[in-house]
Design an enzyme around this catalytic site. Structure first.
Site, PDB file in Angstrom:
ATOM      1  N   ARG A 149       4.187   7.344  -4.310  1.00 47.21           N
ATOM      2  CA  ARG A 149       3.764   6.551  -3.150  1.00 47.21           C
ATOM      3  C   ARG A 149       2.287   6.249  -3.273  1.00 47.21           C
ATOM      4  O   ARG A 149       1.517   7.091  -3.748  1.00 47.21           O
ATOM      5  CB  ARG A 149       3.991   7.328  -1.849  1.00 47.21           C
ATOM      6  CG  ARG A 149       5.452   7.614  -1.603  1.00 47.21           C
ATOM      7  CD  ARG A 149       5.664   8.413  -0.345  1.00 47.21           C
ATOM      8  NE  ARG A 149       7.079   8.748  -0.223  1.00 47.21           N
ATOM      9  CZ  ARG A 149       7.612   9.390   0.796  1.00 47.21           C
ATOM     10  NH1 ARG A 149       6.851   9.775   1.804  1.00 47.21           N
ATOM     11  NH2 ARG A 149       8.903   9.644   0.829  1.00 47.21           N
ATOM     12  N   TRP A 190       0.805  -1.222   0.000  1.00 47.63           N
ATOM     13  CA  TRP A 190       0.000   0.000   0.000  1.00 47.63           C
ATOM     14  C   TRP A 190       0.835   1.268   0.000  1.00 47.63           C
ATOM     15  O   TRP A 190       0.329   2.349  -0.214  1.00 47.63           O
ATOM     16  CB  TRP A 190      -0.963  -0.006   1.191  1.00 47.63           C
ATOM     17  CG  TRP A 190      -1.827  -1.207   1.118  1.00 47.63           C
ATOM     18  CD1 TRP A 190      -1.804  -2.286   1.933  1.00 47.63           C
ATOM     19  CD2 TRP A 190      -2.809  -1.479   0.113  1.00 47.63           C
ATOM     20  NE1 TRP A 190      -2.712  -3.221   1.500  1.00 47.63           N
ATOM     21  CE2 TRP A 190      -3.354  -2.751   0.389  1.00 47.63           C
ATOM     22  CE3 TRP A 190      -3.277  -0.780  -0.999  1.00 47.63           C
ATOM     23  CZ2 TRP A 190      -4.342  -3.328  -0.395  1.00 47.63           C
ATOM     24  CZ3 TRP A 190      -4.254  -1.354  -1.782  1.00 47.63           C
ATOM     25  CH2 TRP A 190      -4.780  -2.620  -1.479  1.00 47.63           C
ATOM     26  N   HIS A 235      11.350   7.684  -2.670  1.00 49.59           N
ATOM     27  CA  HIS A 235      12.068   8.887  -2.225  1.00 49.59           C
ATOM     28  C   HIS A 235      13.333   9.021  -3.065  1.00 49.59           C
ATOM     29  O   HIS A 235      13.670   8.116  -3.843  1.00 49.59           O
ATOM     30  CB  HIS A 235      12.380   8.838  -0.720  1.00 49.59           C
ATOM     31  CG  HIS A 235      13.086   7.604  -0.247  1.00 49.59           C
ATOM     32  ND1 HIS A 235      13.515   7.435   1.046  1.00 49.59           N
ATOM     33  CD2 HIS A 235      13.456   6.448  -0.882  1.00 49.59           C
ATOM     34  CE1 HIS A 235      14.094   6.255   1.189  1.00 49.59           C
ATOM     35  NE2 HIS A 235      14.066   5.646   0.027  1.00 49.59           N
ATOM     36  N   ALA A 285      22.532  14.423   5.460  1.00 49.94           N
ATOM     37  CA  ALA A 285      21.659  14.240   4.293  1.00 49.94           C
ATOM     38  C   ALA A 285      20.306  14.846   4.621  1.00 49.94           C
ATOM     39  O   ALA A 285      19.933  14.987   5.793  1.00 49.94           O
ATOM     40  CB  ALA A 285      21.505  12.751   3.973  1.00 49.94           C
ATOM     41  N   VAL A 302      19.689   7.504   8.747  1.00 44.13           N
ATOM     42  CA  VAL A 302      20.437   8.571   9.441  1.00 44.13           C
ATOM     43  C   VAL A 302      20.417   8.327  10.945  1.00 44.13           C
ATOM     44  O   VAL A 302      19.523   7.661  11.468  1.00 44.13           O
ATOM     45  CB  VAL A 302      19.845   9.981   9.153  1.00 44.13           C
ATOM     46  CG1 VAL A 302      20.122  10.403   7.718  1.00 44.13           C
ATOM     47  CG2 VAL A 302      18.365  10.048   9.465  1.00 44.13           C
ATOM     48  N   GLN A 346      10.995  15.536  -4.774  1.00 48.55           N
ATOM     49  CA  GLN A 346      11.928  15.726  -3.646  1.00 48.55           C
ATOM     50  C   GLN A 346      13.270  16.240  -4.153  1.00 48.55           C
ATOM     51  O   GLN A 346      13.608  16.081  -5.333  1.00 48.55           O
ATOM     52  CB  GLN A 346      12.166  14.396  -2.915  1.00 48.55           C
ATOM     53  CG  GLN A 346      10.996  13.948  -2.057  1.00 48.55           C
ATOM     54  CD  GLN A 346      11.361  12.799  -1.126  1.00 48.55           C
ATOM     55  OE1 GLN A 346      12.352  12.104  -1.330  1.00 48.55           O
ATOM     56  NE2 GLN A 346      10.535  12.594  -0.108  1.00 48.55           N
TER      57      GLN A 346
HETATM   58  C1  FA5 Z   1      11.811  10.799   3.201  1.00 45.76           C
HETATM   59  O1  FA5 Z   1      11.356  10.613   2.066  1.00 45.76           O
HETATM   60  C2  FA5 Z   1      13.283  10.653   3.461  1.00 45.76           C
HETATM   61  N1  FA5 Z   1      13.905   9.973   2.370  1.00 45.76           N
HETATM   62  C3  FA5 Z   1      13.861  12.032   3.683  1.00 45.76           C
HETATM   63  C4  FA5 Z   1      15.260  12.033   4.234  1.00 45.76           C
HETATM   64  C5  FA5 Z   1      16.349  12.138   3.376  1.00 45.76           C
HETATM   65  C6  FA5 Z   1      15.464  11.923   5.616  1.00 45.76           C
HETATM   66  C7  FA5 Z   1      17.630  12.141   3.888  1.00 45.76           C
HETATM   67  C8  FA5 Z   1      16.746  11.906   6.140  1.00 45.76           C
HETATM   68  C9  FA5 Z   1      17.815  12.025   5.293  1.00 45.76           C
HETATM   69  P1  FA5 Z   1       9.562  11.666   4.209  1.00 45.76           P
HETATM   70  O2  FA5 Z   1       8.725  10.532   3.819  1.00 45.76           O
HETATM   71  O3  FA5 Z   1       9.261  12.303   5.513  1.00 45.76           O
HETATM   72  O4  FA5 Z   1      11.117  11.279   4.229  1.00 45.76           O
HETATM   73  O5  FA5 Z   1       9.493  12.771   3.052  1.00 45.76           O
HETATM   74  C10 FA5 Z   1      10.332  13.884   3.047  1.00 45.76           C
HETATM   75  C11 FA5 Z   1       9.544  15.127   2.655  1.00 45.76           C
HETATM   76  O6  FA5 Z   1       8.841  14.875   1.427  1.00 45.76           O
HETATM   77  C12 FA5 Z   1       8.432  15.470   3.646  1.00 45.76           C
HETATM   78  O7  FA5 Z   1       8.955  16.281   4.672  1.00 45.76           O
HETATM   79  C13 FA5 Z   1       7.458  16.219   2.796  1.00 45.76           C
HETATM   80  O8  FA5 Z   1       7.882  17.556   2.614  1.00 45.76           O
HETATM   81  C14 FA5 Z   1       7.580  15.498   1.487  1.00 45.76           C
HETATM   82  N2  FA5 Z   1       6.521  14.486   1.342  1.00 45.76           N
HETATM   83  C15 FA5 Z   1       6.484  13.250   1.840  1.00 45.76           C
HETATM   84  N3  FA5 Z   1       5.374  12.595   1.462  1.00 45.76           N
HETATM   85  C16 FA5 Z   1       4.680  13.447   0.697  1.00 45.76           C
HETATM   86  C17 FA5 Z   1       3.450  13.372  -0.030  1.00 45.76           C
HETATM   87  N4  FA5 Z   1       2.717  12.270  -0.043  1.00 45.76           N
HETATM   88  N5  FA5 Z   1       3.047  14.452  -0.753  1.00 45.76           N
HETATM   89  C18 FA5 Z   1       3.810  15.561  -0.766  1.00 45.76           C
HETATM   90  N6  FA5 Z   1       4.972  15.702  -0.124  1.00 45.76           N
HETATM   91  C19 FA5 Z   1       5.429  14.654   0.596  1.00 45.76           C
END
Ligand code: FA5
Length: 352
Positions: free
Chosen positions: A207, A160, A180, A320, A264, A221
C-alpha cells in the site's frame, strides 16, 4: 648387464644425487625441467634416441631407458611429498598451526520473525481444519476491487493508496500489487464448485502508506474464508478467540468493534490490549492512546459475493477475516515499532 646399461646407470646416479641436493620446491622444479622437461630434458632426449641405437642393442636400451624414466618420476614424487611433510612439521613447531584449536562454528541463518509468526498463525488455523492456499502478489484490479464490491470511487483505489503496475497497453489501472489478500476469497470460490470451503491464504500486500509505528508500506496478511451451511457470526468469533488464545495466551484481552468493509456484512475488527501502555497513556505512540492494537478485519461474507460463484446464499453462509501478521508479531514479542522488521538490522533480527 648389457653394455648399453652402463651409461644409463651413470645417468641414474647423477640424477638421484642432484635431486637429493634440492632443498625446496623451486629447485625441485629446476630439476624436473632439466631431466624430464618435455622438449629438452635429458631423459626425454635419451628416450628419443632409442630408435638410433644399433638394431641388436635397441630392445635392451629401450627397456633400460624406460625403467630409468619410472625411477626418476617415482623419486620426484617422493621428494615432493617429503618437502610437503617437512613444511607441515615446521608450521606445527613454529606455532602457525595449532591443531588443538576448536573449529570455527558454521553460522546458521534463521527464519525472519514475521515468517515465524506467519507459520505459527497457519499452524493455529490448521488445527481448526483450515487448508492453506496461495494467490498472486501482482493482481488484477477486478479481483482486488471489483469482485470484492469495492466500487470505482472507493478511496482504496486512489493513486495514493494503491501501487499500480504500468503496462505497455491498456488501462493503466488494471494491474496492481495487491492491497490485501481478500482477492483470494474470490479465487478460492471460483475453484470450488460446491461448499464447504475452509482456507487460509498468507501473503505480502502493498500500500502507498505513510509509515508509522504500526503501519508499513509492505505488510503480510492471512486471509481466512469459511463457507458452508449454517456458518454464523458466533463461529467467526469462536474461531478468532481460539486463534488469539493460541498466539497470545489466555491473559491477553480481546475486543471486537463494529467496522465496515464492502465485502462483508456485518463487518468487525479485532484488537488486543496494548502491551506498552495497557491503556494508561493517552500519548502512547503504539496504540495512539486507544489502549488497543487492531490486528484484523473480519465479517460475514456478503451474500452478493456468495451468489457470484453460483452458491445458493439462502442455503450457505460464510465468514472471512484478514489478519495483519506484523501486528501479531509486534504483540507477541512486545516490539514497539513495526519498522524494525524490514530495516535489515541483524542486531534486531538475531533476537528471534
Ligand atoms: C483489510 O485489508 C481487509 N481485506 C480485511 C478483511 C478481510 C476484512 C476479510 C473483512 C473480511 P485492513 O485494511 O483493515 O482490512 O487490514 C487488515 C489488517 O491488516 C489490519 O487489521 C492490520 O492488522 C493489518 N494492516 C493494515 N494496514 C497495515 C499497514 N499499513 N501496515 C501493517 N499492517 C497493516
Amino acid at each position: 648387464m648389457p653394455a648399453a646399461a652402463d651409461p644409463l646407470e651413470a645417468l641414474r646416479e647423477e640424477a638421484l644425487i642432484s635431486l637429493s641436493d634440492a632443498r625446496d620446491d623451486a629447485s625441485v622444479e629446476l630439476w624436473r625441467n632439466h631431466w624430464l622437461g618435455r622438449s629438452d630434458g635429458r631423459l626425454t632426449i635419451l628416450l628419443r634416441s632409442i630408435k638410433d641405437q644399433p638394431a641388436d642393442q635397441r630392445a635392451a636400451f629401450g627397456a633400460g631407458a624406460n625403467v630409468l624414466k619410472v625411477t626418476l618420476e617415482t623419486a620426484l614424487e617422493e621428494k615432493l611429498e617429503s618437502l610437503r611433510q617437512a613444511a607441515l612439521a615446521r608450521l606445527g613447531t613454529e606455532g602457525a598451526l595449532d591443531v588443538t584449536l576448536p573449529g570455527r562454528p558454521q553460522l546458521r541463518g534463521r527464519l525472519h520473525p514475521v515468517t515465524q509468526t506467519m507459520r505459527d498463525c497457519l499452524d493455529a488455523f490448521a488445527q481448526m481444519g483450515f487448508r492453506v492456499f496461495e494467490g498472486p502478489e501482482v493482481e488484477w484490479s477486478k479481483y482486488n476491487f471489483d469482485a470484492a464490491r469495492i466500487p470505482e470511487d472507493h478511496p482504496a483505489r486512489d493513486m495514493w493508496d494503491t501501487i499500480w503496475i504500468d503496462t505497455a497497453a491498456g488501462d493503466p489501472r488494471e494491474i496492481l500489487l495487491r492491497t490485501h489478500t481478500t482477492p483470494n476469497q474470490i479465487r478460492v470460490m471460483e475453484r470450488t464448485p460446491e461448499p464447504p470451503v475452509r482456507v487460509v491464504v498468507p501473503g505480502k500486500c502493498y500500500r502507498h502508506e505513510a509509515t508509522d509505528a504500526t503501519h508499513e508500506w509492505m505488510l503480510t496478511q492471512i486471509e481466512g474464508l469459511a463457507v458452508d451451511e449454517g456458518v454464523r457470526m458466533s463461529d467467526l468469533k469462536g474461531t478468532l478467540y481460539q486463534f488469539a488464545q493460541t498466539m497470545f495466551g489466555r491473559d491477553r484481552k480481546i475486543i471486537f468493534h463494529h467496522s465496515y468493509f464492502p465485502f462483508v456484512e456485518p463487518g468487525i475488527e479485532m484488537a488486543i490490549d496494548c502491551f506498552i501502555c495497557r491503556g494508561n497513556d493517552s500519548k502512547c505512540h503504539t496504540c495512539h492512546g486507544t489502549g488497543w492494537i487492531e490486528i484484523l478485519g473480519a465479517g460475514m461474507v456478503h451474500p452478493e459475493i456468495i451468489e457470484c460463484h453460483g452458491y445458493d446464499s439462502s442455503r450457505v453462509t460464510g465468514f472471512a477475516f484478514g489478519i495483519g501478521v506484523e501486528r501479531v508479531a509486534l504483540l507477541r514479542w512486545g516490539i514497539d515499532d513495526i519498522r524494525h522488521f524490514y530495516s535489515n538490522d541483524l542486531r534486531f533480527l538475531r533476537q528471534f
